[in-house]
Write an enzyme that holds these catalytic residues in place. Structure first.
Site, PDB file in Angstrom:
ATOM      1  N   ARG A 165      -5.119 -37.235  -9.047  1.00  0.00           N
ATOM      2  CA  ARG A 165      -5.944 -38.438  -8.982  1.00  0.00           C
ATOM      3  C   ARG A 165      -6.779 -38.343  -7.716  1.00  0.00           C
ATOM      4  O   ARG A 165      -6.628 -37.419  -6.915  1.00  0.00           O
ATOM      5  CB  ARG A 165      -5.112 -39.738  -9.030  1.00  0.00           C
ATOM      6  N   GLY A 166      -7.670 -39.298  -7.557  1.00  0.00           N
ATOM      7  CA  GLY A 166      -8.675 -39.200  -6.515  1.00  0.00           C
ATOM      8  C   GLY A 166      -9.932 -38.614  -7.123  1.00  0.00           C
ATOM      9  O   GLY A 166      -9.885 -37.570  -7.795  1.00  0.00           O
ATOM     10  N   ALA A 167     -11.070 -39.277  -6.924  1.00  0.00           N
ATOM     11  CA  ALA A 167     -12.299 -38.885  -7.609  1.00  0.00           C
ATOM     12  C   ALA A 167     -12.659 -37.414  -7.440  1.00  0.00           C
ATOM     13  O   ALA A 167     -12.944 -36.728  -8.432  1.00  0.00           O
ATOM     14  CB  ALA A 167     -13.459 -39.786  -7.153  1.00  0.00           C
TER      15      ALA A 167
ATOM     16  N   ARG B 265     -10.544 -40.848 -17.528  1.00  0.00           N
ATOM     17  CA  ARG B 265     -10.613 -41.893 -16.500  1.00  0.00           C
ATOM     18  C   ARG B 265     -12.048 -42.407 -16.447  1.00  0.00           C
ATOM     19  O   ARG B 265     -12.953 -41.655 -16.100  1.00  0.00           O
ATOM     20  CB  ARG B 265     -10.221 -41.347 -15.116  1.00  0.00           C
TER      21      ARG B 265
ATOM     22  N   GLN C  35       0.284 -45.811  -3.981  1.00  0.00           N
ATOM     23  CA  GLN C  35      -0.269 -44.529  -3.557  1.00  0.00           C
ATOM     24  C   GLN C  35      -0.446 -44.436  -2.048  1.00  0.00           C
ATOM     25  O   GLN C  35      -0.526 -43.340  -1.500  1.00  0.00           O
ATOM     26  CB  GLN C  35      -1.596 -44.280  -4.286  1.00  0.00           C
TER      27      GLN C  35
ATOM     28  N   ASP D 273     -14.323 -44.443  -5.381  1.00  0.00           N
ATOM     29  CA  ASP D 273     -14.389 -43.635  -6.591  1.00  0.00           C
ATOM     30  C   ASP D 273     -15.790 -43.615  -7.192  1.00  0.00           C
ATOM     31  O   ASP D 273     -16.117 -42.707  -7.942  1.00  0.00           O
ATOM     32  CB  ASP D 273     -13.403 -44.168  -7.638  1.00  0.00           C
TER      33      ASP D 273
ATOM     34  N   ASN E 233     -13.489 -49.053  -5.421  1.00  0.00           N
ATOM     35  CA  ASN E 233     -12.315 -48.353  -4.915  1.00  0.00           C
ATOM     36  C   ASN E 233     -11.056 -49.037  -5.454  1.00  0.00           C
ATOM     37  O   ASN E 233     -11.125 -50.023  -6.194  1.00  0.00           O
ATOM     38  CB  ASN E 233     -12.321 -48.351  -3.384  1.00  0.00           C
ATOM     39  N   LYS E 234      -9.924 -48.504  -5.085  1.00  0.00           N
ATOM     40  CA  LYS E 234      -8.643 -49.020  -5.571  1.00  0.00           C
ATOM     41  C   LYS E 234      -8.563 -50.535  -5.402  1.00  0.00           C
ATOM     42  O   LYS E 234      -9.005 -51.092  -4.414  1.00  0.00           O
ATOM     43  CB  LYS E 234      -7.506 -48.337  -4.831  1.00  0.00           C
TER      44      LYS E 234
END
Length: 367
Positions: free
Chosen positions: A53-55, A90, A201, A242, A252-253
């Site tokens: 995960r993570g763009a 995603r 996370q 992201d 973002n998250k």
């Protein structure tokens, strides 16, 4: 970065020269395990299940996913099927679409017998480029940490949200890269790590990274950030993103927006670190960003290690309770002090971004 003294990237080509190896982030922080991706379906599952995960890392994994598909069948139909499959994993991260468009543009004109080698070569280039991009972000962001430390006898306290470290990229990270560099340079840095529910996370990944690099840090519950800012215990905030719009809105998250509001109310600088593939030049208004909604189970349960050292999953809510699980939120550009990019630091605005990326002027719509 290093784990127990051994240098690692988050994704690499296996010894057979064809399959791909990734760190299984769903097993951290209690177990360090890797997973081998052999088919495009493996890459798609790794992205959708958040093994990776993570763009930036999602984009790199998708690029290798295309290569894995073509190694099985380099036909036009299979190329398009692979791109469609990976694109569906995603919806929010801009790097996913960017990587797939990049691969598709390069591969479609080629003869089928040329595609496999080009796909693997380009996937490797994307990984190397990501490392260079994140190193540059770290160097530009380091100047902001140095400014915060200038004339300050005590520790520089930085708050971050979610994980924007090397696990979210191929190496270095985005928001954490300046902090690693500051620590390595001898600046006394302490990081407030939001736990970042529902997937934790921050607590699971950011804290794990920082611990292994030796950076002092403290995990806090997500709702503690505002209190710390009120008490003067946060010098600056740095998060990742992201997707960033042409006018500087950042997605973002979930929970990032609330941190930005608290930072603005308490005159705490709020910076967002981003690699340029995360900028969506076709999107002006952050409100138009597709927001991923994930499974209720992520909110209703949690996995941890019990007293016997065994990993276990437990329910958090009464039986029958429902949960809404929005994975991201959008922070308007007006709440962002500045954007830290691989080309430098700029104002969070269309004008600011175009000062660093003037070649994109024709792509960004007028505000």
């Amino acid at each position: 970065m290093k784990i127990d003294g051994r240098p690692y990237r988050s994704i690499w080509l296996d010894k057979d020269g064809r399959s791909v190896v990734v760190i299984d982030q769903t097993r951290l922080p209690h177990s360090f395990e890797t997973r081998r991706l052999v088919m495009v379906e493996d890459a798609a599952h790794a992205i959708s299940s958040m093994v990776v995960r993570g763009a930036p890392l999602i984009g790199a994994t998708a690029a290798y996913g295309v290569a894995l598909a073509l190694a099985e069948d380099p036909s036009d139909a299979n190329l398009e099927n692979a791109i469609t499959l990976l694109a569906s994993t995603r919806p929010t991260a801009a790097n996913l679409r960017w990587a797939l468009e990049d691969l598709g543009r390069r591969l479609r004109p080629l003869a089928t017998d040329e595609r496999v080698a080009v796909a693997y070569r380009r996937a490797a280039e994307i990984c190397d480029e990501d490392v260079a991009i994140n190193r540059a972000i770290g160097e530009h962001g380091l100047t902001l940490v140095e400014e915060a430390a200038d004339g300050k006898d005590s520790t520089v306290n930085v708050l971050t949200h979610c994980n924007a470290g090397w696990l979210a990229t191929v190496d270095w990270g985005t928001a954490l890269a300046p902090l690693y560099m500051a620590h390595d340079k001898g600046i006394t840095v302490h990081v407030w790590v939001d736990e970042t529910r529902p997937r934790n996370q921050g607590a699971a990944l950011t804290a794990w990274e920082l611990a292994r690099h030796g950076v002092p840090h403290t995990v806090i519950v997500d709702n503690a950030g505002g209190h710390l800012m009120q008490q003067g215990m946060v010098d600056l905030c740095i998060t990742g993103t992201d997707r960033t719009t042409a006018r500087g809105d950042v997605c973002n998250k979930i929970g990032t927006y609330l941190k930005a509001l608290a930072a603005g109310d308490n005159d705490v600088p709020f910076y967002v670190a981003l690699p340029h593939p995360t900028i969506d030049w076709t999107l002006e208004d952050g409100a138009d960003t597709p927001i991923e909604q994930r499974a209720e189970d992520e909110v209703l349960t949690i996995t941890g290690r019990d007293e016997a050292g065994q990993e276990t999953k437990v329910a958090l809510t009464p039986a029958g309770s429902r949960a809404a699980n929005y994975a991201f939120d959008v922070t308007p550009a007006r709440l962002v002090t500045a954007l830290i990019t691989d080309r430098g630091v700029c104002e969070a605005s269309r004008k600011g971004l175009l000062t660093l990326f003037p070649e994109r002027g024709g792509e960004a719509s007028s505000s």
